[in-house]
Scaffold this motif. Structure first.
Motif, PDB file in Angstrom:
ATOM      1  N   THR A 125       0.633  -1.262   0.024  1.00  0.00           N
ATOM      2  CA  THR A 125       0.114  -0.061   0.036  1.00  0.00           C
ATOM      3  C   THR A 125       0.870   1.336   0.149  1.00  0.00           C
ATOM      4  OG1 THR A 125      -1.691  -1.006   1.120  1.00  0.00           O
ATOM      5  CG2 THR A 125      -1.823   1.046   1.120  1.00  0.00           C
ATOM      6  N   VAL A 126       1.863   1.296   0.890  1.00  0.00           N
ATOM      7  CA  VAL A 126       2.789   2.221   0.623  1.00  0.00           C
ATOM      8  C   VAL A 126       3.448   2.822  -0.462  1.00  0.00           C
ATOM      9  CG1 VAL A 126       4.903   3.329   1.981  1.00  0.00           C
ATOM     10  CG2 VAL A 126       3.378   2.081   3.396  1.00  0.00           C
ATOM     11  N   ARG A 127       4.212   1.668  -1.109  1.00  0.00           N
ATOM     12  CA  ARG A 127       4.596   1.932  -2.265  1.00  0.00           C
ATOM     13  C   ARG A 127       3.576   1.960  -3.511  1.00  0.00           C
ATOM     14  NH1 ARG A 127       7.049  -3.466  -0.646  1.00  0.00           N
ATOM     15  NH2 ARG A 127       9.096  -3.234   0.251  1.00  0.00           N
ATOM     16  N   ALA A 128       2.494   1.756  -3.465  1.00  0.00           N
ATOM     17  CA  ALA A 128       1.418   1.941  -4.409  1.00  0.00           C
ATOM     18  C   ALA A 128       1.331   3.234  -4.322  1.00  0.00           C
ATOM     19  CB  ALA A 128       0.172   1.145  -4.249  1.00  0.00           C
ATOM     20  N   ILE A 129       1.034   3.867  -3.289  1.00  0.00           N
ATOM     21  CA  ILE A 129       0.759   5.331  -2.979  1.00  0.00           C
ATOM     22  C   ILE A 129       1.943   6.257  -3.449  1.00  0.00           C
ATOM     23  CG2 ILE A 129       0.239   7.190  -1.159  1.00  0.00           C
ATOM     24  CD1 ILE A 129      -0.933   5.249   0.456  1.00  0.00           C
ATOM     25  N   HIS A 130       3.251   5.815  -3.293  1.00  0.00           N
ATOM     26  CA  HIS A 130       4.327   6.718  -3.520  1.00  0.00           C
ATOM     27  C   HIS A 130       4.644   6.614  -5.160  1.00  0.00           C
ATOM     28  CE1 HIS A 130       6.421   6.263   0.588  1.00  0.00           C
ATOM     29  NE2 HIS A 130       5.611   7.316   0.301  1.00  0.00           N
ATOM     30  N   ARG A 131       4.138   5.312  -5.625  1.00  0.00           N
ATOM     31  CA  ARG A 131       4.196   5.400  -7.165  1.00  0.00           C
ATOM     32  C   ARG A 131       3.231   6.208  -7.866  1.00  0.00           C
ATOM     33  NH1 ARG A 131       4.426  -0.586  -6.336  1.00  0.00           N
ATOM     34  NH2 ARG A 131       2.224  -0.451  -6.624  1.00  0.00           N
ATOM     35  N   ARG A 132       1.821   6.343  -7.347  1.00  0.00           N
ATOM     36  CA  ARG A 132       0.897   7.084  -7.863  1.00  0.00           C
ATOM     37  C   ARG A 132       0.955   8.327  -7.530  1.00  0.00           C
ATOM     38  NH1 ARG A 132      -3.843   5.593 -10.405  1.00  0.00           N
ATOM     39  NH2 ARG A 132      -4.111   3.393 -10.667  1.00  0.00           N
ATOM     40  N   LEU A 133       1.456   8.863  -6.503  1.00  0.00           N
ATOM     41  CA  LEU A 133       1.362  10.309  -5.952  1.00  0.00           C
ATOM     42  C   LEU A 133       2.567  10.559  -5.282  1.00  0.00           C
ATOM     43  CD1 LEU A 133      -0.327  12.987  -6.172  1.00  0.00           C
ATOM     44  CD2 LEU A 133      -1.627  12.234  -4.082  1.00  0.00           C
ATOM     45  N   PRO A 134       3.580  10.766  -5.774  1.00  0.00           N
ATOM     46  CA  PRO A 134       4.817  10.944  -5.057  1.00  0.00           C
ATOM     47  C   PRO A 134       5.111  12.076  -4.168  1.00  0.00           C
ATOM     48  CG  PRO A 134       5.628  10.588  -7.351  1.00  0.00           C
ATOM     49  CD  PRO A 134       3.986  10.636  -7.189  1.00  0.00           C
ATOM     50  N   SER A 135       4.088  12.959  -4.298  1.00  0.00           N
ATOM     51  CA  SER A 135       4.043  14.451  -3.389  1.00  0.00           C
ATOM     52  C   SER A 135       3.240  14.048  -2.116  1.00  0.00           C
ATOM     53  CB  SER A 135       3.221  15.623  -4.179  1.00  0.00           C
ATOM     54  OG  SER A 135       1.925  15.066  -4.168  1.00  0.00           O
ATOM     55  N   ALA A 158       9.409  -0.532   2.719  1.00  0.00           N
ATOM     56  CA  ALA A 158       8.645   0.223   1.835  1.00  0.00           C
ATOM     57  C   ALA A 158       8.796   1.735   2.197  1.00  0.00           C
ATOM     58  CB  ALA A 158       7.157   0.118   1.819  1.00  0.00           C
ATOM     59  N   GLU A 159       9.598   2.181   3.205  1.00  0.00           N
ATOM     60  CA  GLU A 159       9.896   3.543   3.556  1.00  0.00           C
ATOM     61  C   GLU A 159       8.748   4.426   3.560  1.00  0.00           C
ATOM     62  OE1 GLU A 159      12.689   4.796   0.335  1.00  0.00           O
ATOM     63  OE2 GLU A 159      14.222   3.250   0.854  1.00  0.00           O
ATOM     64  N   PRO A 160       8.019   4.377   4.675  1.00  0.00           N
ATOM     65  CA  PRO A 160       6.925   5.012   5.006  1.00  0.00           C
ATOM     66  C   PRO A 160       7.727   6.402   5.752  1.00  0.00           C
ATOM     67  CG  PRO A 160       7.250   3.477   6.477  1.00  0.00           C
ATOM     68  CD  PRO A 160       7.981   3.044   5.508  1.00  0.00           C
ATOM     69  N   ASP A 161       6.911   7.619   5.506  1.00  0.00           N
ATOM     70  CA  ASP A 161       7.422   8.476   6.299  1.00  0.00           C
ATOM     71  C   ASP A 161       7.398   8.966   7.673  1.00  0.00           C
ATOM     72  OD1 ASP A 161       7.985  10.339   3.336  1.00  0.00           O
ATOM     73  OD2 ASP A 161       5.939   9.430   3.106  1.00  0.00           O
ATOM     74  N   ILE A 162       6.302   8.151   8.332  1.00  0.00           N
ATOM     75  CA  ILE A 162       6.116   8.232   9.771  1.00  0.00           C
ATOM     76  C   ILE A 162       5.816   6.688  10.142  1.00  0.00           C
ATOM     77  CG2 ILE A 162       5.061   9.149  11.889  1.00  0.00           C
ATOM     78  CD1 ILE A 162       4.695  11.694  10.210  1.00  0.00           C
ATOM     79  N   PHE A 163       6.476   6.391  11.266  1.00  0.00           N
ATOM     80  CA  PHE A 163       6.070   5.057  11.645  1.00  0.00           C
ATOM     81  C   PHE A 163       5.158   5.524  13.026  1.00  0.00           C
ATOM     82  CE2 PHE A 163       6.109   1.430  14.473  1.00  0.00           C
ATOM     83  CZ  PHE A 163       5.683   0.302  13.612  1.00  0.00           C
ATOM     84  N   ASN A 164       3.826   4.984  13.059  1.00  0.00           N
ATOM     85  CA  ASN A 164       3.092   5.274  14.186  1.00  0.00           C
ATOM     86  C   ASN A 164       2.805   4.042  14.833  1.00  0.00           C
ATOM     87  OD1 ASN A 164       1.111   6.175  16.173  1.00  0.00           O
ATOM     88  ND2 ASN A 164       0.131   7.332  14.604  1.00  0.00           N
ATOM     89  N   HIS A 165       2.783   3.901  16.341  1.00  0.00           N
ATOM     90  CA  HIS A 165       2.116   2.607  16.988  1.00  0.00           C
ATOM     91  C   HIS A 165       1.948   3.157  18.338  1.00  0.00           C
ATOM     92  CE1 HIS A 165       1.632  -1.225  18.354  1.00  0.00           C
ATOM     93  NE2 HIS A 165       2.133  -0.923  19.168  1.00  0.00           N
ATOM     94  N   ASN A 166       0.609   2.978  18.621  1.00  0.00           N
ATOM     95  CA  ASN A 166       0.055   3.575  19.850  1.00  0.00           C
ATOM     96  C   ASN A 166       0.224   2.579  21.013  1.00  0.00           C
ATOM     97  OD1 ASN A 166      -0.822   5.895  18.257  1.00  0.00           O
ATOM     98  ND2 ASN A 166      -2.735   4.942  18.121  1.00  0.00           N
ATOM     99  N   ILE A 167       0.878   3.369  22.179  1.00  0.00           N
ATOM    100  CA  ILE A 167       0.567   2.672  23.392  1.00  0.00           C
ATOM    101  C   ILE A 167      -0.946   2.814  24.155  1.00  0.00           C
ATOM    102  CG2 ILE A 167       3.176   2.667  23.885  1.00  0.00           C
ATOM    103  CD1 ILE A 167       2.657   4.637  26.017  1.00  0.00           C
ATOM    104  N   GLU A 168      -1.469   3.787  23.806  1.00  0.00           N
ATOM    105  CA  GLU A 168      -2.792   3.911  23.958  1.00  0.00           C
ATOM    106  C   GLU A 168      -3.048   4.413  25.599  1.00  0.00           C
ATOM    107  OE1 GLU A 168      -4.737   4.121  21.561  1.00  0.00           O
ATOM    108  OE2 GLU A 168      -4.483   2.602  20.262  1.00  0.00           O
ATOM    109  N   THR A 169      -2.400   3.778  26.466  1.00  0.00           N
ATOM    110  CA  THR A 169      -2.638   3.829  27.969  1.00  0.00           C
ATOM    111  C   THR A 169      -1.375   3.799  28.759  1.00  0.00           C
ATOM    112  OG1 THR A 169      -4.059   3.643  29.774  1.00  0.00           O
ATOM    113  CG2 THR A 169      -3.665   1.704  28.513  1.00  0.00           C
ATOM    114  N   VAL A 170      -1.555   4.161  29.946  1.00  0.00           N
ATOM    115  CA  VAL A 170      -0.170   3.856  30.850  1.00  0.00           C
ATOM    116  C   VAL A 170       0.013   2.279  31.274  1.00  0.00           C
ATOM    117  CG1 VAL A 170      -0.485   6.253  31.905  1.00  0.00           C
ATOM    118  CG2 VAL A 170      -1.689   4.018  32.930  1.00  0.00           C
ATOM    119  N   ARG A 171       1.115   2.033  31.784  1.00  0.00           N
ATOM    120  CA  ARG A 171       1.718   0.682  31.954  1.00  0.00           C
ATOM    121  C   ARG A 171       0.495   0.068  32.846  1.00  0.00           C
ATOM    122  NH1 ARG A 171       6.264  -2.154  31.814  1.00  0.00           N
ATOM    123  NH2 ARG A 171       7.481  -0.444  31.466  1.00  0.00           N
ATOM    124  N   ARG A 172       0.069   0.628  33.903  1.00  0.00           N
ATOM    125  CA  ARG A 172      -0.931  -0.091  34.841  1.00  0.00           C
ATOM    126  C   ARG A 172      -2.236  -0.518  34.250  1.00  0.00           C
ATOM    127  NH1 ARG A 172      -4.977   2.006  37.775  1.00  0.00           N
ATOM    128  NH2 ARG A 172      -4.230   4.346  37.374  1.00  0.00           N
TER     129      ARG A 172
END
Length: 313
Positions: A125-135, A158-172
């Motif tokens: 998906t990342v590669r397909a977006i970069h191919r179609r719309l490099p901007s 695939a070289e995404p521009d940002i990698f996001n992964h949510n911890i969502e809440t505190v450890r407890r």
């Protein structure tokens, strides 16, 4: 501080102004025609009208609409997922190009039934977006992929521009809030991304109002910075249905402003904090300088060729 159980109605600052203009309607119609899912709709995001109508950003949810996990805060349905749709990456990319989006977030339901957690489809998906719309810059928001770092390499290739992964809440509260997820595994995933691609910004998000303390939030910030996370978003948890976790309390905007200052003082390069802030809120402002320059270079090339840039800015 407002105790949610003492007030039937949400605080005044939680009201959202809807803007269903032509841009919003056009994008929604296209999503249905292309048989695409967005987390904006599935998770009932309060910012959908702003992002779709004004900012030219969207968050596509790939790998189907059925999650293998049942997190107690999330409105996305749980069950047995469908087979993989390998035509989905190209449809996402085509829609991105047709709408002239400038930033796309690609997230997905958790697919614990897949050996790679869906990493191969993410990457395509990342590669397909970069191919179609490099901007267009691309942010990925995957699950923890059960800690499979080979799958993480597949996605990062695939070289995404940002990698996001949510911890969502505190450890407890993690065990109560996030089904099958582990606090330390999420931190380790974010740290591994920096080892693989040091120049790609990493990002995480925390919901407040689930019963955490201020001290626990600060500890979570320290944990994220200790794993080299660059960007933090903080937002108010809102109960999707009566079956989901209750809101313990609502945070005032002034509290969010204080938390943002604390986060920035700890070294986060960017922090969005507010009652309506969600993980992909103003995501287009958070790309690295390298990604921003790539976008600018492409747009200048379009202008030099005499093509229109109206839909690319």
């Amino acid at each position: 501080m407002t105790n949610a159980k003492e007030h039937v109605r949400k605080p005044e600052w939680l009201k959202v102004k809807l803007n269903t203009n032509d841009s919003y309607k056009k994008l929604k119609k296209m999503m249905r025609e292309k048989k695409l899912n967005t987390v904006c709709e599935e998770a009932k995001c309060p910012n959908i009208h702003e992002c779709w109508s004004e900012r030219k950003t969207a968050t596509f949810m790939i790998l189907g609409d059925t999650c293998t996990r049942a997190c107690r805060f999330c409105a996305v349905k749980t069950g047995l997922p469908n087979e993989l749709d390998w035509g989905e990456p190209e449809r996402v990319a085509e829609s991105t190009e047709m709408m002239g989006l400038k930033h796309v977030v690609v997230t997905a339901v958790a697919r614990d039934d897949l050996n790679d957690g869906g990493a191969a489809v993410f990457a395509e998906t990342v590669r397909a977006i970069h191919r179609r719309l490099p901007s267009c810059t691309v942010e990925v928001l995957p699950s923890d992929m059960k800690g499979d770092y080979e799958s993480l390499h597949t996605l990062m290739d695939a070289e995404p521009d940002i990698f996001n992964h949510n911890i969502e809440t505190v450890r407890r509260l993690t065990k109560r809030v996030r089904a099958r997820a582990m606090y330390d595994r999420s931190l380790e995933l974010l740290a591994r991304v920096k080892e693989i691609a040091p120049n790609i910004p990493t990002k995480s998000s925390i919901m407040v109002g689930l019963g955490e303390t201020k001290e626990e939030l600060i500890e979570a910030m320290d944990d994220l910075r200790g794993h080299n996370v660059d960007i933090l978003t903080l937002g108010q948890y809102l109960q999707p249905t009566k079956k989901h976790l209750d809101v313990v309390r609502y945070y005032h905007p002034d509290e969010f402003a204080e938390l943002k200052e604390i986060a920035l003082s700890k070294g986060f390069k960017h922090c969005e904090a507010g009652p309506m802030v969600r993980s992909s809120y103003h995501a287009d402002e958070q790309v690295s300088e390298t990604s921003a320059q790539r976008r600018i270079k492409y747009l200048k090339g379009v202008e030099a060729d005499g093509r229109t840039v109206d839909n690319l800015q």
